[in-house]
Motif scaffolding. Structure first.
Motif, PDB file in Angstrom:
ATOM      1  N   ARG A 145       0.824  -1.217   0.000  1.00  0.00           N
ATOM      2  CA  ARG A 145       0.000   0.000   0.000  1.00  0.00           C
ATOM      3  C   ARG A 145       0.853   1.260   0.000  1.00  0.00           C
ATOM      4  N   ALA A 146       2.063   1.165   0.568  1.00  0.00           N
ATOM      5  CA  ALA A 146       2.980   2.308   0.605  1.00  0.00           C
ATOM      6  C   ALA A 146       3.751   2.469  -0.707  1.00  0.00           C
ATOM      7  N   GLY A 147       3.573   1.517  -1.625  1.00  0.00           N
ATOM      8  CA  GLY A 147       4.182   1.652  -2.943  1.00  0.00           C
ATOM      9  C   GLY A 147       5.270   0.663  -3.279  1.00  0.00           C
ATOM     10  N   ALA A 148       5.577  -0.282  -2.395  1.00  0.00           N
ATOM     11  CA  ALA A 148       6.605  -1.279  -2.685  1.00  0.00           C
ATOM     12  C   ALA A 148       6.119  -2.217  -3.786  1.00  0.00           C
ATOM     13  N   GLU A 149       6.920  -2.345  -4.826  1.00  0.00           N
ATOM     14  CA  GLU A 149       6.577  -3.182  -5.979  1.00  0.00           C
ATOM     15  C   GLU A 149       7.403  -4.459  -5.946  1.00  0.00           C
ATOM     16  N   PRO A 150       6.782  -5.626  -6.106  1.00  0.00           N
ATOM     17  CA  PRO A 150       7.519  -6.882  -6.054  1.00  0.00           C
ATOM     18  C   PRO A 150       8.117  -7.329  -7.390  1.00  0.00           C
ATOM     19  N   ASP A 151       7.830  -6.603  -8.458  1.00  0.00           N
ATOM     20  CA  ASP A 151       8.415  -6.940  -9.753  1.00  0.00           C
ATOM     21  C   ASP A 151       8.870  -5.658 -10.441  1.00  0.00           C
ATOM     22  N   LEU A 152      10.099  -5.696 -10.938  1.00  0.00           N
ATOM     23  CA  LEU A 152      10.743  -4.502 -11.477  1.00  0.00           C
ATOM     24  C   LEU A 152      11.479  -4.843 -12.760  1.00  0.00           C
ATOM     25  N   ASP A 206      23.050  -2.553 -12.495  1.00  0.00           N
ATOM     26  CA  ASP A 206      23.178  -1.461 -11.521  1.00  0.00           C
ATOM     27  C   ASP A 206      21.839  -0.760 -11.292  1.00  0.00           C
ATOM     28  N   GLU A 207      21.097  -0.526 -12.365  1.00  0.00           N
ATOM     29  CA  GLU A 207      19.788   0.124 -12.240  1.00  0.00           C
ATOM     30  C   GLU A 207      18.807  -0.757 -11.474  1.00  0.00           C
ATOM     31  N   ILE A 208      18.809  -2.052 -11.744  1.00  0.00           N
ATOM     32  CA  ILE A 208      17.873  -2.942 -11.048  1.00  0.00           C
ATOM     33  C   ILE A 208      18.225  -3.017  -9.570  1.00  0.00           C
ATOM     34  N   GLN A 209      19.522  -2.968  -9.233  1.00  0.00           N
ATOM     35  CA  GLN A 209      19.931  -2.955  -7.827  1.00  0.00           C
ATOM     36  C   GLN A 209      19.378  -1.727  -7.108  1.00  0.00           C
ATOM     37  N   VAL A 210      19.454  -0.582  -7.745  1.00  0.00           N
ATOM     38  CA  VAL A 210      18.939   0.660  -7.153  1.00  0.00           C
ATOM     39  C   VAL A 210      17.432   0.563  -6.952  1.00  0.00           C
ATOM     40  N   LEU A 211      16.725   0.056  -7.939  1.00  0.00           N
ATOM     41  CA  LEU A 211      15.271  -0.077  -7.833  1.00  0.00           C
ATOM     42  C   LEU A 211      14.874  -1.043  -6.716  1.00  0.00           C
ATOM     43  N   VAL A 212      15.580  -2.176  -6.630  1.00  0.00           N
ATOM     44  CA  VAL A 212      15.292  -3.153  -5.584  1.00  0.00           C
ATOM     45  C   VAL A 212      15.529  -2.530  -4.216  1.00  0.00           C
ATOM     46  N   GLU A 213      16.646  -1.847  -4.050  1.00  0.00           N
ATOM     47  CA  GLU A 213      16.948  -1.226  -2.754  1.00  0.00           C
ATOM     48  C   GLU A 213      15.869  -0.208  -2.376  1.00  0.00           C
ATOM     49  N   HIS A 214      15.361   0.524  -3.345  1.00  0.00           N
ATOM     50  CA  HIS A 214      14.296   1.493  -3.062  1.00  0.00           C
ATOM     51  C   HIS A 214      13.038   0.774  -2.556  1.00  0.00           C
ATOM     52  N   GLN A 215      12.675  -0.335  -3.180  1.00  0.00           N
ATOM     53  CA  GLN A 215      11.484  -1.085  -2.741  1.00  0.00           C
ATOM     54  C   GLN A 215      11.687  -1.642  -1.335  1.00  0.00           C
ATOM     55  N   GLU A 242      13.617  -0.395   0.931  1.00  0.00           N
ATOM     56  CA  GLU A 242      13.595   0.743   1.853  1.00  0.00           C
ATOM     57  C   GLU A 242      12.158   1.135   2.187  1.00  0.00           C
ATOM     58  N   ILE A 243      11.286   1.129   1.213  1.00  0.00           N
ATOM     59  CA  ILE A 243       9.869   1.399   1.474  1.00  0.00           C
ATOM     60  C   ILE A 243       9.340   0.405   2.502  1.00  0.00           C
ATOM     61  N   ALA A 244       9.640  -0.865   2.311  1.00  0.00           N
ATOM     62  CA  ALA A 244       9.165  -1.904   3.224  1.00  0.00           C
ATOM     63  C   ALA A 244       9.746  -1.721   4.625  1.00  0.00           C
ATOM     64  N   ARG A 245      11.037  -1.363   4.715  1.00  0.00           N
ATOM     65  CA  ARG A 245      11.652  -1.129   6.028  1.00  0.00           C
ATOM     66  C   ARG A 245      11.013   0.053   6.745  1.00  0.00           C
ATOM     67  N   GLN A 246      10.730   1.109   6.002  1.00  0.00           N
ATOM     68  CA  GLN A 246      10.116   2.289   6.612  1.00  0.00           C
ATOM     69  C   GLN A 246       8.732   1.969   7.150  1.00  0.00           C
ATOM     70  N   VAL A 247       7.961   1.240   6.381  1.00  0.00           N
ATOM     71  CA  VAL A 247       6.615   0.867   6.815  1.00  0.00           C
ATOM     72  C   VAL A 247       6.687  -0.047   8.029  1.00  0.00           C
ATOM     73  N   ALA A 248       7.616  -0.996   8.012  1.00  0.00           N
ATOM     74  CA  ALA A 248       7.759  -1.926   9.133  1.00  0.00           C
ATOM     75  C   ALA A 248       8.191  -1.205  10.406  1.00  0.00           C
ATOM     76  N   GLY A 249       8.919  -0.104  10.248  1.00  0.00           N
ATOM     77  CA  GLY A 249       9.398   0.648  11.408  1.00  0.00           C
ATOM     78  C   GLY A 249       8.389   1.620  11.983  1.00  0.00           C
ATOM     79  N   GLN A 250       7.272   1.819  11.305  1.00  0.00           N
ATOM     80  CA  GLN A 250       6.252   2.737  11.797  1.00  0.00           C
ATOM     81  C   GLN A 250       5.469   2.089  12.913  1.00  0.00           C
TER      82      GLN A 250
END
Length: 75
Positions: free
Chosen positions: A40-47, A53-62, A64-72
């Motif tokens: 719901r916060a925008g984490a996408e499971p397929d990229l 290098d670009e896919i690594q950045v995209l994965v890390e962003h997803q 990070e979204i999940a970590r932020q939500v889990a930490g709330q």
């Protein structure tokens, strides 16, 4: 007998399945679903991306979204 071609290890991202398409495009699929709150916060499971290098950045962003939500903490 060797054919002269070098064997290059496939790049990996822990927790994600990577595919290199016939058009040399990288696809990443998360092996475990994201929690609903992360989705719901925008984490996408397929990229997809043009380079590893670009896919690594995209994965890390997803992730990070999940970590932020889990930490709330909800009151």
């Amino acid at each position: 007998m060797r054919d002269g071609r070098a064997t290059v290890p496939s790049p990996t991202i822990p927790g994600w399945r990577l595919i290199l398409s016939d058009r040399s495009r990288f696809w990443a699929f998360r092996q475990e679903p994201f929690p609903l709150a992360a989705r719901r916060a925008g984490a996408e499971p397929d990229l997809d991306a043009d380079t590893f290098d670009e896919i690594q950045v995209l994965v890390e962003h997803q992730e990070e979204i999940a970590r932020q939500v889990a930490g709330q903490v909800t009151p």
